[in-house]
Design a protein around this motif. Structure first.
Motif: not given
Length: 538
Positions: A406-415
């Motif tokens: 129900d809850w997802w985190k879609w983080k950006i690719d790391p530096l």
């Protein structure tokens, strides 16, 4: 202590979930209620206040074991754990104590304000009453380093089976500012809701990482396969601050961090808006440094974390605001059972009428019509000083802990940069005899300048290969640290970068870790300090 030491050992010897629950239930069924509460305190990170510092502990252990200091230090570097080292070095005992866990922790607490000579005498006598395994667990408790490989979910499951209460209720009752000296087992297991602590927060609902699913790709097609119709979801920016619950009950206000630290006094700017809330309100959100209506990097907020005194200068340099995510309690009612959409409407209603909109902000909903459109929007995350995007199903309830669905985190690719390993140090625990902690450097002209440490990201096979390389290519030794031949290149990932006057490189990284071993790249092709500074400029 015998029962508790056996519990610790038995849990450490299995990785089977059902077996761990069975072991916990057997322990809880055979000890006193006070021992139950002390066990629960330790298993939820509530260690007793430390009464003997590391220097005293080491010095008195060396005297008790009757060995030279250099041999003690060498033993420690091999074992990798101070509590275990002392437990192994002290002579075996023929006698054994029958003191309970409650009695031992009572004695530890009683050391407060005692002179050093009394503390040393008590510690030496205590070691003489315990066998090696009991000493190990005792030392862990005494030094504040007690950890156990059991999640709180398993503990509450065992409690639920034992008491007949549901796990969600028990999880909630184990939150907050309680101590086993004052919080009784009957308080934990009662059925009268009127006895609930007004300061107690709810268990946090945690998002599941999109990147940890079997769908490795981050394409719109992959999101469609994983999550279904985009119209069933709401999207928000994922902010990088301090996750917190803010409570207004019975005229009192409380601010709890996700780590269950009561932080009300740390954020005085938030008090006026909290006092203005209706009684019986609990809000979930992120505390960030804010200036001129814009979020600031986490490094700014970090300057006030851990400070005992908040000076006028700190408050001016790092002003804070709340970005509210959710409403968990409204008009004194637990509304976690309501849908995400319904809770959002109540939250918006509270924020609309606040006289303090500058500090009581609300998490902006991102408008999108398709996964393709949201994929493009996500690329703006760094410009927004965000870590990525949060995805929440519109009909989701507010759950307990990390739940997939129900809850997802879609983080950006790391530096990332490619760097050369220049130092290595042995790890701890099961990796105490392997070099697993590394320092990395980039080029500054013809010199390598250290800029980050990392110890995660490699497989066990890779760790063994790096360990063999370190042992064959050590150039110098500085205590436990080895200077190694600068030859191995790794890609180092990190979430953020900031200026730092404390580091020789002039920068500090947020959450550095190893992304991959660059077998294909010679050391001469590693990145430079200019590369890091360019990322800093971005």
């Amino acid at each position: 202590m015998k029962h508790f030491a056996q519990l610790f050992t038995s849990l450490d010897e299995t990785n089977k979930t059902n077996e761990k629950v069975k072991i916990l239930k057997e322990y809880l069924a055979c000890v006193s209620d006070t021992d139950k509460m002390h066990m629960l305190a330790l298993f939820t990170g509530r260690n007793p206040k430390r009464q003997i510092n590391s220097t005293q502990f080491r010095t008195w252990a060396i005297e008790a074991s009757n060995i030279p200091a250099w041999l003690f230090e060498e033993s420690y570097h091999v074992v990798g754990d101070l509590a275990e080292t002392v437990a192994l070095l002290l002579p075996d005992n023929e006698n054994s104590s029958n003191k309970t866990l409650t009695e031992w922790i009572g004695e530890i607490n009683a050391l407060n304000n005692q002179p050093e000579v009394e503390k040393q005498h008590w510690l030496t006598q205590s070691w003489a009453m315990l066998d090696a395994q009991e000493r190990f667990v005792f030392n862990k408790i005494l030094t504040g380093s007690f950890r156990v490989g059991v999640s709180q979910n398993l503990v509450t499951k065992a409690l639920a089976d034992l008491t007949g209460l549901d796990a969600a209720t028990l999880t909630h009752r184990l939150m907050g500012n309680w101590a086993p000296q004052t919080y009784q087992f009957e308080d934990l297991t009662h059925t009268d809701t009127a006895l609930e602590d007004v300061s107690r927060p709810y268990p946090f609902f945690l998002a599941y990482p999109v990147q940890e699913t079997s769908t490795v790709q981050k394409s719109p097609e992959a999101l469609q396969s994983l999550l279904g119709d985009a119209q069933e979801w709401q999207a928000e920016w994922k902010w990088d601050g301090i996750r917190a619950q803010l409570i207004k009950r019975n005229g009192d206000i409380f601010i709890w961090s996700r780590g269950e630290d009561l932080a009300t006094d740390k954020f005085p700017e938030l008090h006026p808006f909290l006092h203005a809330l209706p009684d019986g309100t609990v809000i979930d959100g992120e505390i960030l440094s804010f200036r001129n209506g814009l979020p600031l990097p986490f490094a700014i907020l970090q300057t006030r974390i851990g400070r005992k005194t908040l000076t006028k200068k700190i408050l001016e340099e790092s002003p804070v605001a709340l970005i509210a995510y959710d409403c968990l309690e409204y008009a004194g009612e637990d509304i976690r059972y309501k849908t995400q959409t319904d809770r959002r409407q109540l939250l918006e209603g509270l924020q609309t009428v606040t006289p303090y909109p500058e500090v009581f902000r609300i998490s902006e909903l991102i408008s999108f019509n398709s996964w393709e459109e949201l994929t493009t929007i996500r690329e703006q995350s760094r410009a927004m000083v965000a870590e990525g995007i949060m995805l929440k199903r519109k009909d989701a309830h507010y759950q307990v802990g990390r739940r997939r669905g129900d809850w997802w985190k879609w983080k950006i690719d790391p530096l990332s940069v490619d760097a050369v390993m220049i130092y290595a140090q042995k790890g701890h625990g099961r990796r105490a005899d392997l070099y697993t902690d590394y320092t990395f450097a980039v080029w500054d002209g013809d010199k390598l300048v250290p800029f980050a440490k990392a110890y995660s990201g490699l497989t066990d096979t890779e760790i063994n290969k790096v360990d063999a390389f370190v042992k064959r290519n050590t150039l110098e030794k500085f205590g436990p640290v080895r200077t190694v031949k600068p030859e191995l290149v790794f890609e180092i990932g990190f979430e953020g970068i900031n200026k730092s006057t404390r580091h020789k490189s002039g920068v500090a990284l947020r959450f550095p870790r190893i992304l991959r071993w660059r077998h294909d790249k010679p050391k001469e092709e590693a990145d430079t300090i200019e590369t890091l500074k360019a990322l800093l400029g971005e």
